[in-house]
Enzyme design. Structure first.
Site, short mmCIF file in Angstrom:
data_model
loop_
_atom_site.label_atom_id
_atom_site.label_comp_id
_atom_site.label_asym_id
_atom_site.label_seq_id
_atom_site.Cartn_x
_atom_site.Cartn_y
_atom_site.Cartn_z
NE ARG A 97 -3.76 -2.25 2.07
CZ ARG A 97 -5.51 -2.15 2.44
NH1 ARG A 97 -5.39 -1.53 3.89
NH2 ARG A 97 -6.09 -3.59 2.29
CG ASP B 213 -13.28 8.38 7.97
OD1 ASP B 213 -13.90 6.78 8.49
OD2 ASP B 213 -11.72 8.11 7.75
#
Length: 276
Positions: free
Chosen positions: A39, A148
């Site tokens: 990633r 978030d």
């Protein structure tokens, strides 16, 4: 420019682990070393920095403050869908919202929290359930806080625009009631429902500038990233933010191990009620 896995050292992995823990409370076990490479190497390539060492030096510098968000984003998985774990929304619509209606109509506030809203399907699903059980909710002091850690997904959630494949889980009648088609063929939330969600960037493991308490909190598929102590601390903080008799919804693979200490009673496999 490619980034060779041979150039990705254990020191690089340990640095990423440290950053993840300090910035977001994320626990990366040793088994995640390859995942981190997969990633983070994308970010190294996209910024054309050539090496993990150069990337990590950049991301921890003042100039890399924005990139730090991208790194945290890369380390977490924003898998979400409308009405995921539908039993939660059935419970919200049939049990929680009806209990809130008389209080809200009497002038009191009604609050629900989506504590890891990702790109928005969860809070918008909550909003549709609320509007179905309480059609005039938007004319009262009724709000859904949606937070978030990642500013990019919060921005997308705020737009309330989704592709045709994204909205397949929404009943056709609700799409017609709460959404409109855009010129590009996407679906956009429209009308009074847009007044319900309030989207904010928030790190669950930092301080919370939140006033008041909630009748329901959704915190699903988040604590899987945390170690035991971080997880239990978060459960206690969330429980403290629930109204007496309020409900906490957790992910299908999660459980509140400290439920008794937090004053919570499990009423279904993934639903907890705060004791009066």
């Amino acid at each position: 420019m490619t980034v060779s896995e041979s150039e990705y050292t254990d020191a690089d992995f340990q640095k990423v682990r440290q950053i993840a823990r300090e910035k977001a409370g994320i626990h990366l076990p040793a088994t995640k070393k390859a995942l981190v490479y997969s990633r983070v190497s994308r970010r190294v390539r996209e910024l054309d920095l050539g090496s993990f060492q150069a990337y990590l030096s950049f991301v921890t510098s003042p100039a890399g403050e924005d990139e730090m968000q991208n790194l945290i984003f890369a380390l977490t998985t924003n898998v979400t869908s409308f009405f995921r774990e539908k039993s939660h929304f059935d419970h919200l619509e049939s049990i929680v919202v009806p209990q809130m209606i008389s209080r809200v109509r009497a002038g009191k506030r009604g609050r629900i929290w989506s504590a890891a809203c990702s790109t928005g399907p969860e809070p918008w699903s909550i909003a549709m359930s609320v509007m179905t059980a309480f059609p005039d909710a938007a004319t009262h002091d009724f709000r859904i806080l949606a937070t978030d850690i990642n500013a990019h997904v919060v921005a997308r959630a705020t737009e309330g625009v989704y592709g045709a494949e994204d909205v397949e889980g929404i009943p056709t009648a609700w799409k017609a009631q709460f959404m409109e088609r855009t010129p590009s063929g996407d679906y956009r939330f429209t009308g009074p429902i847009r007044r319900l969600p309030a989207f904010r960037v928030l790190n669950l493991n930092a301080s919370w500038p939140i006033q008041g308490s909630f009748s329901a909190i959704f915190c699903r598929n988040v604590v899987i990233y945390f170690d035991d102590s971080t997880r239990e601390h978060l459960w206690q903080r969330l429980a403290d933010k629930l109204d007496p008799g309020g409900f906490l919804y957790v992910g299908h693979s999660e459980r509140v191990s400290c439920a008794n200490q937090c004053g919570l009673t499990q009423v279904a496999p993934t639903i907890y009620r705060k004791d009066h």
